[in-house]
Motif scaffolding. Structure first.
Motif, PDB file in Angstrom:
ATOM      1  N   VAL A  25       0.875  -1.177   0.000  1.00 22.06           N
ATOM      2  CA  VAL A  25       0.000   0.000   0.000  1.00 22.06           C
ATOM      3  C   VAL A  25       0.908   1.221   0.000  1.00 22.06           C
ATOM      4  O   VAL A  25       1.573   1.519   0.992  1.00 22.06           O
ATOM      5  N   PHE A  26       0.935   1.928  -1.122  1.00 18.99           N
ATOM      6  CA  PHE A  26       1.945   2.967  -1.366  1.00 18.99           C
ATOM      7  C   PHE A  26       1.341   4.360  -1.234  1.00 18.99           C
ATOM      8  O   PHE A  26       0.238   4.634  -1.724  1.00 18.99           O
ATOM      9  N   ASP A  27       2.092   5.257  -0.607  1.00 18.45           N
ATOM     10  CA  ASP A  27       1.665   6.644  -0.383  1.00 18.45           C
ATOM     11  C   ASP A  27       1.838   7.459  -1.659  1.00 18.45           C
ATOM     12  O   ASP A  27       2.949   7.726  -2.107  1.00 18.45           O
ATOM     13  N   GLY A  28       0.701   7.871  -2.230  1.00 14.61           N
ATOM     14  CA  GLY A  28       0.738   8.751  -3.396  1.00 14.61           C
ATOM     15  C   GLY A  28       0.124  10.101  -3.097  1.00 14.61           C
ATOM     16  O   GLY A  28      -0.338  10.791  -4.012  1.00 14.61           O
ATOM     17  N   SER A  29       0.113  10.506  -1.821  1.00 10.33           N
ATOM     18  CA  SER A  29      -0.524  11.756  -1.412  1.00 10.33           C
ATOM     19  C   SER A  29       0.337  12.964  -1.762  1.00 10.33           C
ATOM     20  O   SER A  29       1.520  12.842  -2.102  1.00 10.33           O
ATOM     21  N   THR A  30      -0.263  14.149  -1.639  1.00  3.42           N
ATOM     22  CA  THR A  30       0.402  15.398  -2.026  1.00  3.42           C
ATOM     23  C   THR A  30       1.750  15.587  -1.350  1.00  3.42           C
ATOM     24  O   THR A  30       2.707  16.087  -1.964  1.00  3.42           O
ATOM     25  N   SER A  31       1.853  15.191  -0.083  1.00  2.87           N
ATOM     26  CA  SER A  31       3.097  15.423   0.656  1.00  2.87           C
ATOM     27  C   SER A  31       4.281  14.687   0.060  1.00  2.87           C
ATOM     28  O   SER A  31       5.433  15.065   0.295  1.00  2.87           O
ATOM     29  N   MET A  32       4.042  13.663  -0.745  1.00  4.32           N
ATOM     30  CA  MET A  32       5.150  12.928  -1.357  1.00  4.32           C
ATOM     31  C   MET A  32       5.855  13.740  -2.444  1.00  4.32           C
ATOM     32  O   MET A  32       6.965  13.396  -2.852  1.00  4.32           O
ATOM     33  N   ARG A  33       5.226  14.802  -2.924  1.00  4.02           N
ATOM     34  CA  ARG A  33       5.902  15.619  -3.940  1.00  4.02           C
ATOM     35  C   ARG A  33       6.414  16.947  -3.388  1.00  4.02           C
ATOM     36  O   ARG A  33       6.904  17.792  -4.142  1.00  4.02           O
ATOM     37  N   GLN A  34       6.337  17.123  -2.086  1.00  2.00           N
ATOM     38  CA  GLN A  34       6.837  18.352  -1.483  1.00  2.00           C
ATOM     39  C   GLN A  34       8.340  18.261  -1.268  1.00  2.00           C
ATOM     40  O   GLN A  34       8.853  17.251  -0.808  1.00  2.00           O
ATOM     41  N   GLU A  35       9.043  19.339  -1.582  1.00  2.00           N
ATOM     42  CA  GLU A  35      10.482  19.418  -1.358  1.00  2.00           C
ATOM     43  C   GLU A  35      10.757  19.946   0.042  1.00  2.00           C
ATOM     44  O   GLU A  35       9.940  20.653   0.622  1.00  2.00           O
ATOM     45  N   ASN A  36      11.915  19.586   0.588  1.00  2.00           N
ATOM     46  CA  ASN A  36      12.347  20.117   1.874  1.00  2.00           C
ATOM     47  C   ASN A  36      13.431  21.159   1.604  1.00  2.00           C
ATOM     48  O   ASN A  36      14.592  20.821   1.382  1.00  2.00           O
ATOM     49  N   PHE A  37      13.055  22.427   1.613  1.00  2.00           N
ATOM     50  CA  PHE A  37      14.001  23.485   1.265  1.00  2.00           C
ATOM     51  C   PHE A  37      15.045  23.704   2.358  1.00  2.00           C
ATOM     52  O   PHE A  37      16.114  24.242   2.096  1.00  2.00           O
ATOM     53  N   LEU A  38      14.754  23.257   3.580  1.00  2.00           N
ATOM     54  CA  LEU A  38      15.718  23.431   4.667  1.00  2.00           C
ATOM     55  C   LEU A  38      16.879  22.458   4.540  1.00  2.00           C
ATOM     56  O   LEU A  38      18.027  22.804   4.822  1.00  2.00           O
ATOM     57  N   THR A  39      16.600  21.241   4.129  1.00  2.00           N
ATOM     58  CA  THR A  39      17.652  20.221   4.046  1.00  2.00           C
ATOM     59  C   THR A  39      18.152  20.006   2.624  1.00  2.00           C
ATOM     60  O   THR A  39      19.164  19.347   2.421  1.00  2.00           O
ATOM     61  N   GLY A  40      17.421  20.536   1.647  1.00  2.00           N
ATOM     62  CA  GLY A  40      17.799  20.309   0.259  1.00  2.00           C
ATOM     63  C   GLY A  40      17.346  18.974  -0.282  1.00  2.00           C
ATOM     64  O   GLY A  40      17.733  18.585  -1.393  1.00  2.00           O
ATOM     65  N   GLU A  41      16.518  18.248   0.483  1.00  2.00           N
ATOM     66  CA  GLU A  41      16.032  16.951   0.016  1.00  2.00           C
ATOM     67  C   GLU A  41      15.130  17.110  -1.193  1.00  2.00           C
ATOM     68  O   GLU A  41      14.348  18.044  -1.297  1.00  2.00           O
ATOM     69  N   GLU A  42      15.240  16.169  -2.109  1.00  2.00           N
ATOM     70  CA  GLU A  42      14.330  16.088  -3.242  1.00  2.00           C
ATOM     71  C   GLU A  42      12.938  15.710  -2.739  1.00  2.00           C
ATOM     72  O   GLU A  42      12.782  15.234  -1.606  1.00  2.00           O
ATOM     73  N   PRO A  43      11.897  15.894  -3.543  1.00  2.00           N
ATOM     74  CA  PRO A  43      10.584  15.389  -3.144  1.00  2.00           C
ATOM     75  C   PRO A  43      10.671  13.914  -2.743  1.00  2.00           C
ATOM     76  O   PRO A  43      11.410  13.130  -3.348  1.00  2.00           O
ATOM     77  N   LYS A  44       9.926  13.539  -1.732  1.00  2.00           N
ATOM     78  CA  LYS A  44      10.007  12.182  -1.192  1.00  2.00           C
ATOM     79  C   LYS A  44       9.730  11.125  -2.251  1.00  2.00           C
ATOM     80  O   LYS A  44      10.286  10.024  -2.201  1.00  2.00           O
ATOM     81  N   ILE A  45       8.874  11.429  -3.210  1.00  2.00           N
ATOM     82  CA  ILE A  45       8.531  10.451  -4.229  1.00  2.00           C
ATOM     83  C   ILE A  45       9.745  10.052  -5.057  1.00  2.00           C
ATOM     84  O   ILE A  45       9.861   8.898  -5.494  1.00  2.00           O
ATOM     85  N   GLU A  46      10.687  10.976  -5.253  1.00  2.00           N
ATOM     86  CA  GLU A  46      11.845  10.679  -6.103  1.00  2.00           C
ATOM     87  C   GLU A  46      12.714   9.591  -5.478  1.00  2.00           C
ATOM     88  O   GLU A  46      13.096   8.624  -6.144  1.00  2.00           O
ATOM     89  N   ASP A  47      13.054   9.741  -4.209  1.00  2.00           N
ATOM     90  CA  ASP A  47      13.874   8.725  -3.557  1.00  2.00           C
ATOM     91  C   ASP A  47      13.084   7.448  -3.300  1.00  2.00           C
ATOM     92  O   ASP A  47      13.650   6.344  -3.306  1.00  2.00           O
ATOM     93  N   ALA A  48      11.777   7.572  -3.094  1.00  2.00           N
ATOM     94  CA  ALA A  48      10.959   6.362  -2.937  1.00  2.00           C
ATOM     95  C   ALA A  48      10.985   5.532  -4.217  1.00  2.00           C
ATOM     96  O   ALA A  48      11.012   4.294  -4.168  1.00  2.00           O
ATOM     97  N   ARG A  49      10.967   6.194  -5.359  1.00  2.00           N
ATOM     98  CA  ARG A  49      11.049   5.469  -6.631  1.00  2.00           C
ATOM     99  C   ARG A  49      12.357   4.698  -6.739  1.00  2.00           C
ATOM    100  O   ARG A  49      12.387   3.556  -7.217  1.00  2.00           O
ATOM    101  N   ILE A  50      13.438   5.318  -6.296  1.00  2.00           N
ATOM    102  CA  ILE A  50      14.742   4.640  -6.343  1.00  2.00           C
ATOM    103  C   ILE A  50      14.725   3.416  -5.441  1.00  2.00           C
ATOM    104  O   ILE A  50      15.205   2.332  -5.819  1.00  2.00           O
ATOM    105  N   ALA A  51      14.172   3.567  -4.237  1.00  2.00           N
ATOM    106  CA  ALA A  51      14.115   2.441  -3.302  1.00  2.00           C
ATOM    107  C   ALA A  51      13.261   1.301  -3.851  1.00  2.00           C
ATOM    108  O   ALA A  51      13.625   0.123  -3.721  1.00  2.00           O
ATOM    109  N   ILE A  52      12.133   1.637  -4.454  1.00  2.00           N
ATOM    110  CA  ILE A  52      11.274   0.614  -5.053  1.00  2.00           C
ATOM    111  C   ILE A  52      12.017  -0.123  -6.156  1.00  2.00           C
ATOM    112  O   ILE A  52      11.954  -1.361  -6.270  1.00  2.00           O
TER     113      ILE A  52
END
Length: 235
Positions: A25-52
């Motif tokens: 059951v995979f999270d496809g909600s809006t928060s998965m495409r939000q960037e973290n400007f404080l840490t410089g992290e890419e949107p969560k969906i990008e790294d989740a795709r790599i892990a998958i």
């Protein structure tokens, strides 16, 4: 729970054989495409795709896996109605899972309880052994009650295990969710109830390697012990 500690429990949690069907059951909600400007992290969906992409080719040799995605709304009446099942448990699930998640455009809210209940029903959990692995980056936001659901599932199940993988969860997600009647300040994400009541694990992950490891250990074949690689995080 820390990743290494949680995953260390899995060999003792394995039930039956690795023939038990599972739903991711995979999270496809809006928060998965939000960037973290404080840490410089890419949107969560990008790294989740790599892990998958890392984990699924190693998982498909052990188990039939299906995919459910919550969040994206394709014309439904509200932002909590976007729950889809691209496919039920199938052999060789890696390629279709990777392709679907690569094409996913996150949107909508987070109906954790409804999604997990739907996955369990799809697996015919009252009559058959079943495994559900919930991947979420946040908390229930659609008024569901995962803790109450967990008790109902455990009582009705033939042999159901729900594992919950938290993906870059942030503290504010735990307490200030939009519509989450069960959440208490200072307590774990209510999704953890789903794992506790059904004998699964609740584990939080922060890196691609941690997420891939959690996916492999929960969807893979814990009955035969760890796979032939070292966990990336031993904290």
């Amino acid at each position: 729970m820390r990743l290494a500690a949680a995953l260390a429990l899995l060999p003792t949690l394995a039930q039956g054989t690795c023939a038990t069907d599972a739903m991711l059951v995979f999270d496809g909600s809006t928060s998965m495409r939000q960037e973290n400007f404080l840490t410089g992290e890419e949107p969560k969906i990008e790294d989740a795709r790599i892990a998958i992409a890392q984990a699924m080719p190693r998982i498909e040799d052990f188990r039939r896996v299906g995919l459910m995605v919550y969040g994206p709304n394709t014309g439904a009446a509200d932002s909590c109605s976007g729950i889809s099942v691209p496919f039920g448990p199938i052999e060789n699930a890696a390629a279709p899972t990777i392709d679907y998640i690569n094409a996913l455009r996150p949107n909508g809210l987070t109906p954790l309880a409804d999604s997990v209940q739907g996955a369990a029903e799809l697996l015919n959990y009252r009559q058959e052994p079943a495994i559900v692995v919930l991947l979420t980056d946040g908390n229930e936001t659609c008024g569901g009650r995962p803790c109450a659901l967990s008790q109902a599932l455990a009582a009705a199940a033939h042999d159901l295990t729900v594992h919950v993988i938290g993906w870059r969860m942030r503290a504010h997600d735990e307490y200030f969710s939009w519509n989450n009647p069960e959440q208490e300040f200072g307590k774990d994400n209510v999704a953890s109830c789903l794992a506790t009541a059904t004998g699964g694990v609740f584990v939080t992950t922060e890196t691609v390697d941690e997420l891939a490891a959690a996916l492999e250990e929960t969807l893979g074949c814990a009955l035969f012990g760890r796979l032939d690689w070292e966990l990336p995080y031993q904290g």
